[in-house]
Design a protein around this motif. Structure first.
Motif: not given
Length: 87
Positions: A10-11, A16-19, A41-44, A54-58
């Motif tokens: 969920x987190x 943004x960018x993660x589907x 899965x990425x949104x695009x 995005x990886x850094x945010x994760x």
């Protein structure tokens, strides 16, 4: 203390960018070393440089909230595999 995989999903899916996040595997090597690998899965279909952001945010989310020491992520965009959280 156990790791709540459903809450991790969920987190991560709020970024943004993660589907979708699925095939999550977590190992607690010790009290101070937790390792996670997963598929997302990425949104695009976007550039590697954007994926790295995005990886850094994760990585920050997982480290700060769950004390995950190492992350290995397989990005996907159109792969028709099972989308179960744990496979």
């Amino acid at each position: 203390k156990g790791i709540n995989i459903e809450q991790i999903a969920k987190d991560v899916e709020t970024i943004s960018g993660i589907k979708n996040i699925h095939h999550i595997h977590v190992w607690e090597m010790s009290d101070h070393t937790i390792i996670l690998e997963t598929h997302i899965d990425l949104t695009e279909d976007f550039r590697i440089s954007r994926f790295e952001a995005v990886l850094l945010q994760i990585e920050h989310l997982l480290h700060d909230k769950y004390n995950v020491f190492h992350v290995n992520i397989q990005p996907e965009i159109f792969k028709p595999d099972s989308k179960q959280i744990i496979a």
